[in-house]
Design an enzyme around this catalytic site. Structure first.
Site, PDB file in Angstrom:
ATOM      1  CB  SER A 109      -0.895  -0.008   1.244  1.00  0.00           C
ATOM      2  OG  SER A 109      -1.545   1.214   1.385  1.00  0.00           O
ATOM      3  N   GLY A 111       0.148   4.368   0.244  1.00  0.00           N
ATOM      4  CA  GLY A 111      -0.204   5.288   1.314  1.00  0.00           C
ATOM      5  C   GLY A 111      -0.359   4.603   2.643  1.00  0.00           C
ATOM      6  CB  SER A 112       0.799   2.944   4.964  1.00  0.00           C
ATOM      7  OG  SER A 112       2.093   2.820   4.453  1.00  0.00           O
ATOM      8  CB  CYS A 113      -4.854   3.016   2.699  1.00  0.00           C
ATOM      9  SG  CYS A 113      -5.066   1.480   1.782  1.00  0.00           S
ATOM     10  N   GLY A 114      -3.983   0.619   4.837  1.00  0.00           N
ATOM     11  CA  GLY A 114      -4.486  -0.408   5.727  1.00  0.00           C
ATOM     12  C   GLY A 114      -5.711  -1.130   5.209  1.00  0.00           C
TER      13      GLY A 114
END
Length: 264
Positions: A109, A111-114
């Site tokens: 990810s 944006g490391s959106c999870g």
């Protein structure tokens, strides 16, 4: 483990006026894949700035609800790997590790959106216990925290590309700040930092430099923090989730104004 989170790069600077272009060195924020391995099980690959990785490990596990207390995180080991990425190996107690085989997934990810790797809407909108803590925060406290934030963002000042997550007391004094190329990572680092040091998120408010998205509200709810303030605007789902889970949400925080979400 690196302690600065940036590297210099060479650029050619151009101008709108008649000045000739010239070469300059300018710092770039570090972004690297961080592979998270839990009890030997590959769980996620996140794009992050590889600083404060012990805080990040604790905050990530708390936000994922793999652990409920930092004492359940038994060890953390972060090592660079040959391809430029990082391996973050953590060990949790046996009871926490039991569900991992079912939940394990590979997430990449930017944006490391999870949310990458989540398979259903039910998983995204999973039920969460509402925040029961209450905190009366004055507008003056919000303005004070926002005014002090920039001086607490060394990575942001250096690169112009870092998100910041700050924890502030009820008077707007900044207690701790964590930075990262990803806004969600910055918040996980902050949550982990607070948990490791025994600082209760219920006793203050979180201030974010980023746009307020749904996932940031989720992390705030799971952390048990009653107030979230953001420099940028909130999304519709972020505002809805904050109201539904007992979080007072402030957005578009400026030196002289702020929006408080009030519902219909």
């Amino acid at each position: 483990m690196p302690d600065k989170g940036w590297e210099n790069a060479r650029f050619r600077e151009h101008f709108a006026d008649a000045r000739p272009p010239h070469d300059i060195d300018r710092p770039l924020i570090e972004e690297a894949p961080v592979a998270i391995e839990i009890n030997g099980i590959g769980y996620a690959v996140m794009m992050a700035t590889p600083t404060d990785l012990a805080d990040y490990a604790a905050g990530f596990l708390l936000s994922e609800q793999i652990i409920a207390d930092p004492a359940e995180l038994l060890s953390t080991d972060a090592q660079p790997v040959a391809d430029g990425g990082w391996m973050l190996r953590v060990t949790v107690s046996a009871g926490n590790a039991a569900p991992l085989l079912e939940r394990a997934r590979l997430r990449l990810s930017e944006g490391s959106c999870g949310l990458c790797g989540i398979e259903s809407l039910e998983q995204v909108l999973r039920p969460l216990a509402p925040v029961t803590a209450r905190l009366d925060v004055s507008e003056a406290a919000l303005f004070a925290a926002a005014g002090a934030l920039r001086d607490r963002q060394p990575l942001g000042r250096t690169t112009g590309a870092a998100h910041a997550a700050a924890f502030c007391d009820g008077q707007g004094r900044i207690v701790a700040v964590r930075e990262d190329v990803g806004r969600h990572n910055a918040l996980d680092k902050l949550i982990g930092h607070l948990a490791i040091r025994g600082i209760s998120p219920a006793e203050g408010f979180i201030l974010l430099s980023a746009r307020c998205s749904f996932e940031l509200v989720q992390k705030t709810v799971i952390a048990g923090c009653p107030v979230l303030a953001t420099i940028s605007a909130a999304s519709t789902l972020a505002a809805e989730q904050a109201r539904a889970h007992g979080v007072r949400l402030y957005s578009l925080l400026r030196s002289d104004s702020v929006l408080e979400s009030r519902g219909e």
